[in-house]
Write an enzyme that holds these catalytic residues in place. Structure first.
Site, PDB file in Angstrom:
ATOM      1  CG  HIS A 168      13.040  19.333  39.933  1.00 54.53           C
ATOM      2  ND1 HIS A 168      12.325  20.345  40.545  1.00 54.53           N
ATOM      3  CD2 HIS A 168      12.526  18.158  40.378  1.00 54.53           C
ATOM      4  CE1 HIS A 168      11.398  19.794  41.319  1.00 54.53           C
ATOM      5  NE2 HIS A 168      11.502  18.474  41.240  1.00 54.53           N
TER       6      HIS A 168
ATOM      7  CB  ALA B 188      54.533  50.243  53.387  1.00 54.51           C
TER       8      ALA B 188
ATOM      9  CD  GLU C 218      49.151  42.972  55.767  1.00 50.33           C
ATOM     10  OE1 GLU C 218      48.549  43.280  54.746  1.00 50.33           O
ATOM     11  OE2 GLU C 218      48.872  43.470  56.895  1.00 50.33           O
TER      12      GLU C 218
ATOM     13  CB  ALA D 248      36.405  40.289  49.909  1.00 51.67           C
TER      14      ALA D 248
HETATM   15  C1  LIG Z   1      33.073  41.200  60.059  1.00 49.51           C
HETATM   16  C2  LIG Z   1      33.243  41.466  58.580  1.00 49.51           C
HETATM   17  C3  LIG Z   1      32.584  40.670  57.661  1.00 49.51           C
HETATM   18  C4  LIG Z   1      32.747  40.882  56.304  1.00 49.51           C
HETATM   19  N1  LIG Z   1      32.084  40.070  55.441  1.00 49.51           N
HETATM   20  C5  LIG Z   1      32.253  40.235  54.114  1.00 49.51           C
HETATM   21  C6  LIG Z   1      31.626  39.351  53.190  1.00 49.51           C
HETATM   22  O1  LIG Z   1      30.909  38.422  53.563  1.00 49.51           O
HETATM   23  N2  LIG Z   1      31.848  39.555  51.857  1.00 49.51           N
HETATM   24  C7  LIG Z   1      32.646  40.574  51.399  1.00 49.51           C
HETATM   25  O2  LIG Z   1      32.814  40.710  50.184  1.00 49.51           O
HETATM   26  N3  LIG Z   1      33.236  41.437  52.251  1.00 49.51           N
HETATM   27  C8  LIG Z   1      33.074  41.280  53.591  1.00 49.51           C
HETATM   28  N4  LIG Z   1      33.712  42.122  54.456  1.00 49.51           N
HETATM   29  C9  LIG Z   1      34.509  43.232  53.896  1.00 49.51           C
HETATM   30  C10 LIG Z   1      35.879  42.756  53.408  1.00 49.51           C
HETATM   31  O3  LIG Z   1      36.571  42.191  54.490  1.00 49.51           O
HETATM   32  C11 LIG Z   1      36.650  43.917  52.806  1.00 49.51           C
HETATM   33  O4  LIG Z   1      35.886  44.497  51.777  1.00 49.51           O
HETATM   34  C12 LIG Z   1      37.975  43.457  52.217  1.00 49.51           C
HETATM   35  O5  LIG Z   1      38.783  42.860  53.199  1.00 49.51           O
HETATM   36  C13 LIG Z   1      38.719  44.638  51.590  1.00 49.51           C
HETATM   37  O6  LIG Z   1      39.916  44.201  51.051  1.00 49.51           O
HETATM   38  P1  LIG Z   1      41.163  45.183  50.860  1.00 49.51           P
HETATM   39  O7  LIG Z   1      42.220  44.368  50.178  1.00 49.51           O
HETATM   40  O8  LIG Z   1      40.738  46.438  50.225  1.00 49.51           O
HETATM   41  O9  LIG Z   1      41.629  45.601  52.329  1.00 49.51           O
HETATM   42  P2  LIG Z   1      41.871  44.846  53.704  1.00 49.51           P
HETATM   43  O10 LIG Z   1      41.315  43.495  53.703  1.00 49.51           O
HETATM   44  O11 LIG Z   1      41.431  45.806  54.744  1.00 49.51           O
HETATM   45  O12 LIG Z   1      43.433  44.687  53.744  1.00 49.51           O
HETATM   46  C14 LIG Z   1      44.308  45.774  53.818  1.00 49.51           C
HETATM   47  C15 LIG Z   1      45.645  45.286  54.334  1.00 49.51           C
HETATM   48  O13 LIG Z   1      46.578  46.352  54.247  1.00 49.51           O
HETATM   49  C16 LIG Z   1      47.426  46.305  55.367  1.00 49.51           C
HETATM   50  N5  LIG Z   1      48.034  47.623  55.552  1.00 49.51           N
HETATM   51  C17 LIG Z   1      47.392  48.790  55.842  1.00 49.51           C
HETATM   52  N6  LIG Z   1      48.296  49.790  55.923  1.00 49.51           N
HETATM   53  C18 LIG Z   1      49.514  49.238  55.677  1.00 49.51           C
HETATM   54  C19 LIG Z   1      50.818  49.761  55.614  1.00 49.51           C
HETATM   55  N7  LIG Z   1      51.100  51.060  55.818  1.00 49.51           N
HETATM   56  N8  LIG Z   1      51.835  48.912  55.346  1.00 49.51           N
HETATM   57  C20 LIG Z   1      51.602  47.594  55.130  1.00 49.51           C
HETATM   58  N9  LIG Z   1      50.380  47.055  55.174  1.00 49.51           N
HETATM   59  C21 LIG Z   1      49.338  47.865  55.440  1.00 49.51           C
HETATM   60  C22 LIG Z   1      46.498  45.889  56.512  1.00 49.51           C
HETATM   61  O14 LIG Z   1      47.229  45.336  57.584  1.00 49.51           O
HETATM   62  C23 LIG Z   1      45.605  44.871  55.809  1.00 49.51           C
HETATM   63  O15 LIG Z   1      46.091  43.561  55.952  1.00 49.51           O
HETATM   64  C24 LIG Z   1      33.589  41.933  55.834  1.00 49.51           C
HETATM   65  C25 LIG Z   1      34.264  42.738  56.747  1.00 49.51           C
HETATM   66  C26 LIG Z   1      34.102  42.508  58.104  1.00 49.51           C
HETATM   67  C27 LIG Z   1      34.848  43.377  59.061  1.00 49.51           C
END
Ligand SMILES: Cc1cc2nc3c(=O)[nH]c(=O)nc-3n(C[C@H](O)[C@H](O)[C@H](O)COP(=O)(O)OP(=O)(O)OC[C@H]3O[C@@H](n4cnc5c(N)ncnc54)[C@H](O)[C@@H]3O)c2cc1C
Length: 465
Positions: free
Chosen positions: A444, A119, A35, A320
């Site tokens: 209810h 990474a 990460e 998420a």
């Molecule tokens: C304001 C906001 C509100 C949201 N509300 C909701 C909600 O209510 N419900 C919902 O389901 N979704 C919500 N989302 C969307 C949700 O946050 C994302 O869909 C979810 O986080 C995606 O998960 P992920 O694991 O694919 O990626 P991410 O959460 O984006 O995580 C990816 C990780 O990879 C890491 N990374 C990237 N490149 C590298 C690299 N080269 N080396 C090492 N690490 C790296 C990043 O640092 C990051 O920590 C919201 C998003 C935002 C911005």
């Protein structure tokens, strides 16, 4: 330079990546997760959790403010409340911190090795990580790309100065007096509503003909009404052109007027999120793409052997819980289990006021798919529990096949309806028919009774309307 080898390497510890690593650890796979930033990814640090914390604080503040203004039908009166945003943000950060420690503890329990740093792929089996203590090479039999997504910028409004992304909006020390939100999707409206409740004067600028364009008009109507009550101005068919020369206003073009000037001390740009597909050595790999996303099959396999991709980097819906479900599945596949993506539905919740929740097909989508359907709708105005919560606005709608009553979709708009996502999704996942929902005794008084009544109504025998 240090080198380690493992069975499974996960790149990115967002909800997709960390769930994948936890499940892999539970299954006894020798797992490493890398990460670059903070455990929990966008969801935990700058997304789902912190936004809902801010939304809750804003709702509480607004509720007490209305009571102070003598507008409470409950007979409660108060003196005018105050809010200290620095304390609110510290409380939100406390929740985020506790959850992040929980993720770290779960990874540790599964004996997952955490490597902190960015990474970069060298090939389909090898990744180099720039850590604080030097270069760490990780070789793995299987790799999962879970690099997620980042806020998309508008070329005319690059982030910086008064132009902020959702991440910065969640960490402001002061409530902006005049906030312009560019993009009327769910993130913009959730945050815009929260800031309006906190006392900001908010304007939403949306390029399309209405806010929340991904939902049908019936579902969004109560949200538009509440925004108007909160004094939020919405400009639709409006394009943000850039900041004024002084940086104190957003210049907008609408259908009627070429030059609209919206005074703003902050401009929050929420025009979507883009997958993180650059900066980690994708050029060293031979990955097929699907537009801007990494192409995957029903097992989250990419075009390269033993290289998987999950979460936002693989496409819509960028949520998420989709990322987590994919992560869990991929860990099991790598452990040798027979798994494939067999989900019928992914619920989506929008934490506006009132909230919206959708699962499966809307009546319009079913019609577009050429399906003949029955639709049952039940208003919260006829639901006792909703009345006791001052939440009479909205409804539950159920869509089922006309020939055999199998439920194809459920939608609701109303007070706290995000909590109904679970029974709605369960109904679809289990292949429920209208009779199953109608025949289940719903406690209810709960808002869930509106789900049962919607099913009864689709069957032509609603009881409470
Ligand atoms: C304001 C906001 C509100 C949201 N509300 C909701 C909600 O209510 N419900 C919902 O389901 N979704 C919500 N989302 C969307 C949700 O946050 C994302 O869909 C979810 O986080 C995606 O998960 P992920 O694991 O694919 O990626 P991410 O959460 O984006 O995580 C990816 C990780 O990879 C890491 N990374 C990237 N490149 C590298 C690299 N080269 N080396 C090492 N690490 C790296 C990043 O640092 C990051 O920590 C919201 C998003 C935002 C911005």
């Amino acid at each position: 330079m240090k080198e380690i080898s493992c069975k499974l390497l996960v790149v990115g510890a967002g909800p997709g990546g960390y769930v994948c690593a936890i499940r892999a650890g539970q299954l006894g796979l020798d797992t490493v997760i890398v990460e670059a930033n903070r455990l929990g990814g966008a969801c935990l640090n700058v997304g789902c959790i912190p936004s809902k914390a801010l939304i809750h604080a804003a709702e509480e503040f607004d509720r007490t403010r209305r009571m102070a203004a003598g507008k409470s039908p409950l007979g409660i009166s108060l003196s005018a409340p105050e809010i200290d945003l620095v304390k609110t943000v510290a409380w939100k950060d406390g929740i985020v911190g506790r959850l992040r420690s929980g993720v770290a503890a779960l990874l540790k329990k599964g004996r997952v090795k955490i490597v902190v740093g960015a990474a970069k792929f060298r090939d389909g089996k090898t990744v180099a990580v720039e850590t604080e203590t030097g270069l760490q090479i990780v070789r793995a039999e299987a790799i999962v790309i879970a690099t997620g997504s980042a806020p998309a910028a508008l070329p005319a409004l690059p982030f910086g100065g008064p132009v902020i992304s959702s991440s910065q909006a969640l960490a402001l020390a002061k409530i902006p007096q005049k906030l312009v939100v560019v993009g009327g999707g769910y993130i913009g409206l959730e945050l815009g509503t929260a800031f309006a409740k906190l006392g900001a004067s908010v304007t939403v600028v949306e390029a399309l003909a209405r806010i929340l364009p991904q939902y049908d008009a019936e579902l969004t109507r109560p949200v538009a009404k509440r925004l108007a009550e909160l004094g939020v101005r919405t400009l639709t068919n409006a394009k943000a052109k850039g900041l004024s020369a002084k940086g104190d206003a957003l210049l907008v073009e609408t259908r009627e007027e070429k030059d609209v000037r919206l005074a703003a001390d902050k401009v929050l740009v929420t025009v979507g999120r883009k997958p993180v597909t650059e900066g980690w050595g994708r050029e060293e790999l031979a990955l097929d793409m699907d537009g801007p996303f990494i192409r995957i099959d029903d097992r989250c396999r990419t075009s390269m052997r033993d290289v998987y991709a999950i979460g936002d980097v693989t496409g819509e819906p960028m949520l998420a819980h989709r990322a987590m479900a994919q992560g869990e599945m991929v860990a099991e596949i790598v452990a040798g289990h027979k798994r494939s993506w067999d989900k019928r539905a992914i619920a989506a919740a929008c934490f506006t006021d009132p909230e919206i929740v959708t699962v499966g097909l809307s009546p319009e989508e079913a019609a577009r798919a050429g399906l003949a359907v029955k639709v049952g709708q039940f208003p919260f105005a006829a639901n006792g529990r909703a009345m006791t919560k001052l939440g009479e606005e909205g409804f539950v709608r159920i869509v089922a096949r006309a020939d055999n009553n199998v439920v194809l979709g459920v939608q609701a708009v109303g007070c706290e309806v995000s909590e109904l996502a679970a029974p709605f999704a369960l109904a679809l996942e289990m292949g429920a028919r209208l009779e199953d929902v109608a025949g289940t005794i719903h406690a209810h008084p709960t808002q869930g009774e509106a789900f049962q009544e919607a099913a009864l109504r689709a069957l032509g025998r609603a009881l409470h309307i």
